[in-house]
Design a protein around this motif. Structure first.
Motif, short mmCIF file in Angstrom:
data_model
loop_
_atom_site.label_atom_id
_atom_site.label_comp_id
_atom_site.label_asym_id
_atom_site.label_seq_id
_atom_site.Cartn_x
_atom_site.Cartn_y
_atom_site.Cartn_z
N LEU A 1 -2.30 13.10 -1.68
CA LEU A 1 -3.75 13.21 -1.71
C LEU A 1 -4.23 14.65 -1.54
CD1 LEU A 1 -4.75 10.13 0.46
CD2 LEU A 1 -5.07 10.40 -2.01
N ALA A 2 -3.40 15.48 -0.90
CA ALA A 2 -3.84 16.83 -0.56
C ALA A 2 -4.18 17.65 -1.79
CB ALA A 2 -2.75 17.54 0.26
N VAL A 3 -3.56 17.34 -2.92
CA VAL A 3 -3.85 18.10 -4.14
C VAL A 3 -5.02 17.48 -4.90
CG1 VAL A 3 -1.57 19.11 -4.39
CG2 VAL A 3 -2.03 16.90 -5.40
N SER A 4 -5.72 16.53 -4.26
CA SER A 4 -6.92 15.89 -4.83
C SER A 4 -6.69 15.31 -6.23
CB SER A 4 -8.09 16.87 -4.91
OG SER A 4 -8.29 17.46 -3.67
N PRO A 5 -5.77 14.35 -6.34
CA PRO A 5 -5.55 13.74 -7.65
C PRO A 5 -6.69 12.78 -8.00
CG PRO A 5 -4.24 12.61 -6.00
CD PRO A 5 -4.96 13.72 -5.28
N GLU A 6 -6.85 12.52 -9.31
CA GLU A 6 -7.85 11.54 -9.73
C GLU A 6 -7.28 10.13 -9.62
OE1 GLU A 6 -8.96 12.86 -13.73
OE2 GLU A 6 -8.45 14.86 -12.99
N VAL A 7 -5.98 10.04 -9.86
CA VAL A 7 -5.31 8.74 -9.84
C VAL A 7 -4.12 8.83 -8.90
CG1 VAL A 7 -4.14 6.99 -11.23
CG2 VAL A 7 -5.97 8.36 -12.25
N LEU A 8 -3.91 7.79 -8.10
CA LEU A 8 -2.75 7.76 -7.22
C LEU A 8 -1.88 6.57 -7.61
CD1 LEU A 8 -1.29 9.00 -4.79
CD2 LEU A 8 -2.54 7.43 -3.33
N LEU A 9 -0.64 6.85 -8.00
CA LEU A 9 0.30 5.80 -8.36
C LEU A 9 1.16 5.49 -7.15
CD1 LEU A 9 1.51 7.36 -11.74
CD2 LEU A 9 -0.45 5.85 -11.35
N MET A 10 1.31 4.20 -6.84
CA MET A 10 2.13 3.83 -5.68
C MET A 10 3.19 2.84 -6.13
SD MET A 10 -0.94 3.29 -2.93
CE MET A 10 -0.49 4.25 -1.51
N ASP A 11 4.44 3.23 -5.94
CA ASP A 11 5.55 2.39 -6.39
C ASP A 11 6.12 1.62 -5.20
OD1 ASP A 11 7.65 1.23 -7.64
OD2 ASP A 11 8.70 3.08 -8.14
N GLU A 12 5.70 0.39 -5.04
CA GLU A 12 6.13 -0.44 -3.91
C GLU A 12 6.08 0.33 -2.60
OE1 GLU A 12 9.51 -2.89 -4.45
OE2 GLU A 12 9.18 -3.18 -6.57
N PRO A 13 4.92 0.83 -2.23
CA PRO A 13 4.84 1.77 -1.11
C PRO A 13 5.17 1.15 0.25
CG PRO A 13 2.65 1.12 -1.79
CD PRO A 13 3.60 0.53 -2.79
N THR A 14 5.20 -0.18 0.34
CA THR A 14 5.45 -0.77 1.66
C THR A 14 6.77 -1.52 1.72
OG1 THR A 14 4.28 -2.80 1.08
CG2 THR A 14 2.99 -1.05 2.10
N SER A 15 7.58 -1.43 0.66
CA SER A 15 8.78 -2.27 0.65
C SER A 15 9.80 -1.81 1.69
CB SER A 15 9.40 -2.30 -0.74
OG SER A 15 9.84 -1.02 -1.08
N ALA A 16 9.69 -0.56 2.15
CA ALA A 16 10.65 -0.11 3.16
C ALA A 16 9.98 0.03 4.53
CB ALA A 16 11.26 1.23 2.73
N ILE A 17 8.80 -0.58 4.68
CA ILE A 17 8.00 -0.37 5.89
C ILE A 17 7.84 -1.69 6.64
CG2 ILE A 17 5.79 0.53 6.74
CD1 ILE A 17 7.41 2.55 5.11
N ASP A 18 7.82 -1.62 7.99
CA ASP A 18 7.68 -2.84 8.78
C ASP A 18 6.26 -3.41 8.64
OD1 ASP A 18 5.87 -2.03 11.13
OD2 ASP A 18 7.31 -0.39 11.00
N PRO A 19 6.04 -4.67 9.09
CA PRO A 19 4.76 -5.35 8.86
C PRO A 19 3.55 -4.59 9.40
CG PRO A 19 6.39 -6.91 9.61
CD PRO A 19 7.04 -5.57 9.69
N VAL A 20 3.69 -4.00 10.59
CA VAL A 20 2.55 -3.28 11.14
C VAL A 20 2.20 -2.07 10.27
CG1 VAL A 20 1.68 -2.04 13.15
CG2 VAL A 20 3.15 -4.02 13.47
N GLY A 21 3.24 -1.35 9.90
CA GLY A 21 3.04 -0.20 9.03
C GLY A 21 2.46 -0.62 7.68
N THR A 22 2.93 -1.75 7.17
CA THR A 22 2.43 -2.28 5.90
C THR A 22 0.93 -2.55 5.98
OG1 THR A 22 4.56 -3.28 5.40
CG2 THR A 22 2.66 -4.17 4.26
N GLN A 23 0.56 -3.21 7.06
CA GLN A 23 -0.86 -3.52 7.29
C GLN A 23 -1.71 -2.26 7.24
OE1 GLN A 23 -2.48 -6.65 8.86
NE2 GLN A 23 -4.20 -5.46 8.07
N ARG A 24 -1.24 -1.21 7.91
CA ARG A 24 -2.01 0.04 7.96
C ARG A 24 -2.14 0.64 6.57
NH1 ARG A 24 -2.11 3.31 13.26
NH2 ARG A 24 -3.89 3.91 12.00
N ILE A 25 -1.06 0.58 5.81
CA ILE A 25 -1.10 1.18 4.48
C ILE A 25 -2.02 0.37 3.56
CG2 ILE A 25 0.31 1.63 2.42
CD1 ILE A 25 2.52 2.54 4.40
N GLU A 26 -2.00 -0.95 3.72
CA GLU A 26 -2.91 -1.78 2.90
C GLU A 26 -4.37 -1.49 3.24
OE1 GLU A 26 -1.85 -5.89 3.10
OE2 GLU A 26 0.08 -5.58 2.12
#
Lengths: 284, 279
Positions: free
Chosen positions: A195-220
């Protein structure tokens, strides 16, 4: 898992379910938002093998678009079309047109580096640059693009970390090694970096598949916030997640886009029997 | 029924463990024999004078190898500049631009260099440095040793870079950074321990070479800092003393060997330590 998906979806979409009849012509759709990106007849080949077959899909601006489907269906392949990541794989070949703000990003004279600055990406596993501290991990994109002014960097890093909902947790230790963060924090750090480079579009490739449920919740939660400022395209194999975070869903199967619709419609009233079979958990 | 195979397995496990331990001991034995012998023979002639004096003429007692220690440091430093720069460059090229049409050629050259006898490198350096400059020189020695280092550093760099996760490169590229930027600012720093380890091992490998220096640095009984003039080095000093007919020089050869072994050992241990830090 499928049962769970069902109940979650029913709760979310019960109102729509009553109003809709299957197979009905969709003439009364709300005016769709403008498109941030549009893929036209995109096919991708890995050597001789065709991984993506004639996919056309518009990505609405400032919305969250989820790409779902079973493993190997081409959803990640499609995502990587959108910022020309396939350029880095010598065996991959992309056909078709992808418009970003009406301009074809695969046109001959377009610089893929400029495209990637406008279309950021977050990966399945958190990526932390091991030799850099937290601040530098976020600032790296700007800094290596030539930004030297400390004020600008400070500002951008704080903004990105706030957007990624990580600021409060790290603001007192920006100089600490980023490798000391938890997995979920590292993934939010990766998001902040993108985000720091201020993109117009952000692509996320399964961003929570390696993250625990609490972390997943925060990212969602964070994704829901992000769509006010940036267009999000998220690949997920988790249908509940798609239902929770997205406004639009594209269902991929064996390299083809089977169905694309508003999330509520697609989950409550899929047009294609294959979509229905997948979301009701009959395969995948 | 159940106890017998289990007991059999345990016995076989025991036997294999003993055999493997035996193998390790046999492999280690030469190392300790060499170390022990060099220490026993060399420690007697080691004193402070040995480090701060230059060689004494035949017949005069005392004298040291200060010139050789200094020369070794200078020659190896210059050799590292040559070998590490070119080696890391070629390693990065092979790892990050492996699809380039020139890559197979670079790999082949690296492999051929790696199989080249050290004395040949001395001859090469003689032809390209000594002959044009019309003088043996430390620089020529450094070129010979640097050439020897290149293949080792290439291989170490290439394998260190291969360990850098693909995601790190992709994350860099996804930020809209040019390829070279990602390589220099993201990939190389991530592989720095592996590369430094490789460089130290290459240094340890060439620091003990005498043959290529005979034709290049030549040796010099006096202290010299001039890279364009002949310079001494520890392996050369050991060689000269060892083939001499004088008993006190033999003792000094052992002592110089000990110093050389200790220097190389510390470089190797430093490399080990760096590798440890990775984890």
């Amino acid at each position: 898992m499928a049962m769970l998906a069902k109940t979650t979806l029913d709760r979310r979409t019960s109102g729509v379910l009553v109003a809709e009849e299957p197979g009905r012509e969709r003439t009364e759709r709300r005016t769709p938002p403008p498109l941030a990106m549009e893929a036209r007849h995109v096919s991708v080949y890995y050597g001789q093998r065709r991984a993506l077959n004639d996919v056309s899909l518009g990505i609405p601006s400032r919305r969250v678009t989820a790409l779902i489907g079973p493993s190997g269906c081409g959803k990640t392949t499609f995502l990587r079309v959108l910022n020309r990541m396939h350029d880095l794989t010598s065996s991959a070949r992309v056909e078709g047109t992808v418009l970003l703000d009406g301009e074809d990003i695969y046109a001959p004279r377009v610089d893929p580096i400029a495209i990637r600055r406008r279309v950021g990406m977050v990966f399945q596993k958190p990526v932390v640059f091991p030799t850099m501290n937290i601040f530098d991990n976020v600032a790296v994109g700007l800094r290596l693009a030539g930004e030297r002014r400390r004020v600008v960097l400070n500002e951008a890093v704080e903004r990105a970390l706030r957007q990624a909902a990580l600021w409060d947790e790290v603001k007192d230790r920006l100089g600490a090694p980023a490798t000391g963060l938890s997995g979920g924090q590292q993934q939010r750090l990766s998001i902040a970096r993108a985000l720091a480079v201020s993109p117009e579009v952000l692509l996320m490739d399964e961003p929570t598949s390696a993250i625990d449920p609490v972390g997943t919740q925060r990212i969602e939660d964070l994704i829901a916030e992000l769509k006010h400022s940036v267009t999000v395209v998220i690949v997920t194999h988790n249908m509940q997640q798609a239902a929770r975070v997205s406004d639009y869903v594209g269902f991929f199967l064996m390299g083809e886009l089977v169905e694309f619709d508003e999330t509520e419609r697609l989950f409550s009233n899929p047009r294609d029997p294959r979509t229905e079979a997948y979301i009701t958990g009959r395969f995948g | 029924m159940r106890a017998t195979p289990a007991a059999g397995r345990r016995l076989r496990d025991r036997v294999m463990t003993v055999l493997v331990a035996l193998g390790a001991a046999v492999a280690l034995l030469p190392l300790f024999l060499v170390l022990g012998y060099v220490v026993r023979e060399g420690i007697g002639a080691l004193d402070l004078a040995f480090f701060i004096r230059d060689p004494a003429p035949v017949g005069e007692p005392g004298g040291g190898v200060r010139n050789a220690i200094v020369g070794s440091l200078i020659i190896n430093l210059m050799a590292s500049l040559i070998g590490v720069t070119i080696g890391v460059g070629a390693g990065v090229f092979l790892s990050e631009y492996g699809q380039h049409p020139l890559a197979p050629l670079v790999r082949l050259v690296g492999d051929v260099l790696g199989g080249m006898p050290a004395i040949i490198m001395g001859l090469v350096a003689y032809e390209i440095v000594v002959r044009p400059m019309r003088s043996f020189s430390a620089l020529a020695g450094a070129v010979a040793l640097g050439l020897l280092m290149i293949p080792i550093v290439i291989r170490a760099t290439e394998s260190a870079l291969a360990l850098v996760p693909r995601e790190l490169r992709e994350a860099g590229m996804a930020l809209g950074l040019p390829r070279w930027r990602v390589t220099v600012s993201v990939v190389l720093p991530a592989a720095r321990y592996g590369i430094v380890t490789g460089a130290l091992l290459a240094l340890a490998r060439v620091a003990g070479e005498a043959a290529p220096l005979l034709l290049t640095a030549f040796g010099n009984p006096y202290l010299s800092f001039d890279p364009t003039k002949p310079m001494d080095s520890l392996p050369l000093r050991v060689f000269v003393y060892a083939i001499s007919p004088f008993r006190e020089w033999h003792a000094q050869a052992w002592a110089a060997s000990l110093v050389l072994v200790l220097l190389i050992l510390s470089a190797t241990l430093a490399a080990r330590w760096m590798t440890r830090q990775r984890a």
